[in-house]
Design an enzyme around this catalytic site. Sequence first.
Site, PDB file in Angstrom:
ATOM      1  N   TRP A  20       6.723 -22.850  22.086  1.00 53.38           N
ATOM      2  CA  TRP A  20       7.278 -21.587  21.589  1.00 53.38           C
ATOM      3  C   TRP A  20       6.434 -21.129  20.390  1.00 53.38           C
ATOM      4  CZ3 TRP A  20      11.429 -21.167  17.440  1.00 53.38           C
ATOM      5  CH2 TRP A  20      11.952 -19.859  17.363  1.00 53.38           C
ATOM      6  N   ASP A  24      14.136 -30.053  19.859  1.00 51.91           N
ATOM      7  CA  ASP A  24      14.551 -28.663  19.762  1.00 51.91           C
ATOM      8  C   ASP A  24      15.393 -28.378  20.997  1.00 51.91           C
ATOM      9  OD1 ASP A  24      14.913 -25.989  19.453  1.00 51.91           O
ATOM     10  OD2 ASP A  24      12.792 -25.440  19.526  1.00 51.91           O
ATOM     11  N   LYS A  68      21.449 -18.826  23.349  1.00 56.73           N
ATOM     12  CA  LYS A  68      21.393 -18.603  24.798  1.00 56.73           C
ATOM     13  C   LYS A  68      22.646 -19.106  25.494  1.00 56.73           C
ATOM     14  CE  LYS A  68      17.203 -18.114  23.373  1.00 56.73           C
ATOM     15  NZ  LYS A  68      16.056 -17.278  23.505  1.00 56.73           N
TER      16      LYS A  68
HETATM   17  C1  LIG Z   1      12.120 -23.446  22.178  1.00 56.16           C
HETATM   18  C2  LIG Z   1      12.926 -22.585  21.285  1.00 56.16           C
HETATM   19  N1  LIG Z   1      13.346 -23.076  20.121  1.00 56.16           N
HETATM   20  C3  LIG Z   1      14.087 -22.356  19.274  1.00 56.16           C
HETATM   21  C4  LIG Z   1      14.441 -21.078  19.565  1.00 56.16           C
HETATM   22  C5  LIG Z   1      15.252 -20.422  18.512  1.00 56.16           C
HETATM   23  O1  LIG Z   1      16.029 -19.382  18.813  1.00 56.16           O
HETATM   24  P1  LIG Z   1      17.202 -18.942  17.842  1.00 56.16           P
HETATM   25  O2  LIG Z   1      16.712 -19.065  16.448  1.00 56.16           O
HETATM   26  O3  LIG Z   1      17.476 -17.557  18.256  1.00 56.16           O
HETATM   27  O4  LIG Z   1      18.324 -19.889  18.122  1.00 56.16           O
HETATM   28  C6  LIG Z   1      14.014 -20.488  20.758  1.00 56.16           C
HETATM   29  C7  LIG Z   1      14.323 -19.104  21.092  1.00 56.16           C
HETATM   30  O5  LIG Z   1      13.687 -18.438  21.843  1.00 56.16           O
HETATM   31  C8  LIG Z   1      13.242 -21.283  21.632  1.00 56.16           C
HETATM   32  O6  LIG Z   1      12.826 -20.810  22.805  1.00 56.16           O
END
Ligand SMILES: Cc1ncc(COP(=O)(O)O)c(C=O)c1O
Length: 405
Positions: free
Chosen positions: A134, A215, A251
């Site tokens: 990411w 993560d 999500k």
């Molecule tokens: C791999 C991964 N980690 C972390 C996140 C963090 O998202 P958020 O801060 O919206 O929870 C995302 C969101 O796209 C992600 O794809």
Amino acid sequence: MESVFANIAQAPEDPILGVTVAYNKDTSPVKLNLGVGAYRTEEGKPVVLNVVRKAEQMLVNDPSRVKEYLPILGLADFNKLTAKLILGADSPAIQEDRVATAQGLSGTGSLRVGTEFLARHYHEHTIYIPQPTWGNHPKVFTLGGLSVKSYRYYDPATRGLDFQGLLKDLSAASSGAIVLLHACAHNPTGVDPTLEQWEQIRQLIRSKGLLPFFDSAYQGFASGSLDADAQPVRMFVADGGECFIAQSYAKNMGLYGERVGALSIVCKTADVAKRVESQLKLVVRPMYSNPPIHGASIVATILKDKALYDEWTVELKGMADRIINMRKQLLDALTSRGTPGDWSHIVKQIGMFTFTGLNAEQVKFMTEKYHIYMTSDGRISMAGLSSQTVPHLADGMHAAVTQVS
Ligand SMILES: Cc1ncc(COP(=O)(O)O)c(C=O)c1O
């Protein structure tokens, strides 16, 4: 008088969120945004889960609820329940009180708090991240005070896991280094290790004394089962070793903008966990003081009520199944067009994204000619697709593959 910032440079758009900016400017009626990882219905609309609406209604109807500050580490109920969700109700780490949890600002904020804690209190400052990962990961870790190296993960030739490369690179990591692992539904590739491969990764990580940092942004989204998607994390906790876990409810509960997530640090003993928790407060207090109350209250309401929890799992499975169905439809559409190449990875990859294998030129072509928006690495969000838009995407992909090398 001129602005003191007169010479400031224009910053580039974020590579992922910038796709939406470009999409919003496009006036074509057939435009399609597959950039950002946000779930859409068959009608292309964002969703608020019914169970979330219900929980919110319950919160609104409860006159005892106030808007006071939460404690620095957040809502205590939420923290217990979120650790239980990822680690399992019968987790020995929870029973033995070895888990320090901080409510965080969704996944990103939780990663950031974990990073700053590590930079302050852990002797090794190198974190290994998968190649690719990411896009925000390297920035969060670098700005949080760690130094980033990568390990091989994806093999473009097979559009699958480069397992030997991964093992080699982690074997060569210095003892104690931190390793970022996507708990499930790896972003952007949609490629996860099998459970047997996870077991080998676990053995390697433990034998080298590396520190795993999970993560978990998609629990429930990969397979439709919250427990199945948490399996890799639970394997690492079952061995009694330590690990970090960042969770997001963006999500799996559709709480994107509520910014609700958590950082859990699983420690060897309750005594260590208690001291770790005390230090987490010192990281959070000067950063944002304490986390927001609303999103965490929604999650806690759902997680602690058996009927609401069950309802959530059904809605979550509905989202996961729709995505799996989109994969099948896209593969069928390309097959029926005779699009050159092997596209079976579309149904093999899991989670929100397909790493199509389209190159940056082909992506550009699809955006310009077909008004289809995606990140330049060829990642498409399957959650943004519907039965109505699959044919247009398949047309665009077919044209890109046959007309642009
Ligand atoms: C791999 C991964 N980690 C972390 C996140 C963090 O998202 P958020 O801060 O919206 O929870 C995302 C969101 O796209 C992600 O794809």
